[in-house]
Design a protein around this motif. Structure first.
Motif, short mmCIF file in Angstrom:
data_model
loop_
_atom_site.label_atom_id
_atom_site.label_comp_id
_atom_site.label_asym_id
_atom_site.label_seq_id
_atom_site.Cartn_x
_atom_site.Cartn_y
_atom_site.Cartn_z
N VAL A 66 -54.71 1.74 123.32
CA VAL A 66 -54.46 1.83 121.88
C VAL A 66 -54.06 3.26 121.51
CG1 VAL A 66 -55.99 -0.07 121.26
CG2 VAL A 66 -56.89 2.25 121.33
N GLN A 67 -53.20 3.35 120.52
CA GLN A 67 -52.77 4.65 119.99
C GLN A 67 -52.49 4.47 118.51
OE1 GLN A 67 -49.05 4.97 119.20
NE2 GLN A 67 -49.74 6.70 118.00
N VAL A 68 -53.07 5.36 117.69
CA VAL A 68 -52.82 5.37 116.25
C VAL A 68 -52.58 6.83 115.85
CG1 VAL A 68 -53.74 4.89 113.95
CG2 VAL A 68 -54.31 3.37 115.86
N THR A 69 -51.48 7.09 115.17
CA THR A 69 -51.16 8.45 114.73
C THR A 69 -50.74 8.42 113.27
OG1 THR A 69 -50.32 8.96 116.94
CG2 THR A 69 -49.79 10.52 115.18
N PHE A 70 -51.30 9.32 112.48
CA PHE A 70 -50.89 9.54 111.09
C PHE A 70 -50.25 10.92 111.02
CE2 PHE A 70 -53.90 6.21 110.49
CZ PHE A 70 -53.55 5.57 109.31
N PHE A 71 -49.12 11.02 110.33
CA PHE A 71 -48.40 12.28 110.16
C PHE A 71 -48.32 12.60 108.67
CE2 PHE A 71 -46.64 9.97 113.73
CZ PHE A 71 -46.57 10.91 114.74
N ARG A 84 -44.10 12.51 88.99
CA ARG A 84 -44.92 11.88 90.02
C ARG A 84 -44.05 11.23 91.09
NH1 ARG A 84 -49.06 8.02 87.63
NH2 ARG A 84 -49.78 8.04 89.78
N PHE A 85 -42.75 11.09 90.82
CA PHE A 85 -41.84 10.51 91.80
C PHE A 85 -41.33 11.54 92.79
CE2 PHE A 85 -41.58 7.42 88.37
CZ PHE A 85 -41.72 6.23 89.09
N ALA A 86 -41.58 12.82 92.57
CA ALA A 86 -41.11 13.87 93.47
C ALA A 86 -41.74 13.67 94.85
CB ALA A 86 -41.45 15.25 92.91
N PRO A 87 -40.94 13.55 95.89
CA PRO A 87 -41.47 13.27 97.23
C PRO A 87 -41.87 14.54 97.98
CG PRO A 87 -39.10 13.24 97.30
CD PRO A 87 -39.49 13.50 95.87
N SER A 88 -42.80 15.30 97.43
CA SER A 88 -43.14 16.58 98.06
C SER A 88 -44.00 16.42 99.31
CB SER A 88 -43.84 17.49 97.05
OG SER A 88 -45.02 16.88 96.58
N GLN A 89 -44.77 15.35 99.40
CA GLN A 89 -45.58 15.08 100.59
C GLN A 89 -45.32 13.63 101.02
OE1 GLN A 89 -47.95 17.17 102.17
NE2 GLN A 89 -47.48 18.86 100.80
N LEU A 90 -45.00 13.43 102.30
CA LEU A 90 -44.80 12.10 102.86
C LEU A 90 -45.84 11.85 103.94
CD1 LEU A 90 -40.92 12.04 103.34
CD2 LEU A 90 -42.24 11.13 101.42
N LEU A 91 -46.28 10.61 104.04
CA LEU A 91 -47.19 10.22 105.10
C LEU A 91 -46.55 9.11 105.93
CD1 LEU A 91 -50.45 10.31 103.03
CD2 LEU A 91 -49.92 11.77 104.96
N PHE A 92 -46.69 9.23 107.23
CA PHE A 92 -46.17 8.26 108.18
C PHE A 92 -47.34 7.83 109.07
CE2 PHE A 92 -43.05 11.47 107.28
CZ PHE A 92 -41.85 10.80 107.14
N ALA A 93 -47.28 6.62 109.58
CA ALA A 93 -48.28 6.17 110.55
C ALA A 93 -47.60 5.29 111.58
CB ALA A 93 -49.40 5.40 109.86
#
Length: 141
Positions: A66-71, A84-93
Motif C-alpha cells: 500500500v502507498q498513500v501520498t498527499f501533496f 475564496r476562488f483564488a487557487p493559492s494552495q492546491l492539494l493532491f492525493a
C-alpha cells in the motif's frame, strides 16, 4: 502570428497582479524542528508531502503493498486576491494497492484547491483531508 504567441495572448492581457512573482520560503540550515507542529503544513513553502507505505496481510493471508501520498502546493497565483476562488494552495492525493498474488495494481488520485471543507492541511500536526480521503497522525501512529 505564431501559435504559441496567439495562445498566450489572453494571459498577457489579464489584470496585473494575478500572477505576481512569489517569494517561496526556503529551508534554512540550523532552524530547529518543533514537533508535532512540524508534522503539519508549511504553506509558505512551494511544496510538501506526507506519505505512508507498507505491506499488509488480510485475514485470508493475502499480501498487499500500500502507498498513500498527499501533496500540498503553493501556486504563487492570485496570492493577494481576497476571492475564496483564488487557487493559492492546491492539494493532491494518490493511493495505490498492489496485489502481490496476481500482480494487479489498483490506484486512484484526487485534487482540489484548499478551502470550503473540500481540501485542508492542518498547520499544527499531520491532518490532511481531500474530499473523503484523509491522513492524520494519532499520537505516534
Amino acid at each position: 502570428m505564431l501559435r504559441r504567441q496567439f495562445l498566450l495572448a489572453p494571459f498577457a492581457l489579464s489584470p496585473l497582479g494575478v500572477r505576481a512573482a512569489s517569494a517561496f520560503a526556503q529551508v534554512d540550515a540550523g532552524v530547529p524542528l518543533v514537533f508535532p507542529r512540524d508534522h503539519g503544513s508549511h504553506p509558505a513553502f512551494r511544496a510538501e508531502w506526507w506519505y505512508i507505505t507498507g505491506w499488509v496481510t488480510d485475514d485470508a493471508r493475502h499480501d498487499f503493498g500500500v502507498q498513500v501520498t498527499f501533496f500540498r502546493s503553493r501556486t504563487g497565483i492570485a496570492e493577494t486576491s481576497t476571492s475564496r476562488f483564488a487557487p493559492s494552495q492546491l492539494l493532491f492525493a494518490h493511493a495505490a494497492i498492489a496485489e502481490a498474488a496476481n500482480g494487479r495494481l489498483r490506484h486512484d488520485q484526487r485534487v482540489a484547491r484548499a478551502g470550503w471543507g473540500l481540501a485542508e492541511a492542518s498547520e499544527s500536526d499531520t491532518d490532511v483531508r481531500l474530499g473523503n480521503w484523509s491522513l492524520a497522525r494519532d499520537n505516534d501512529r
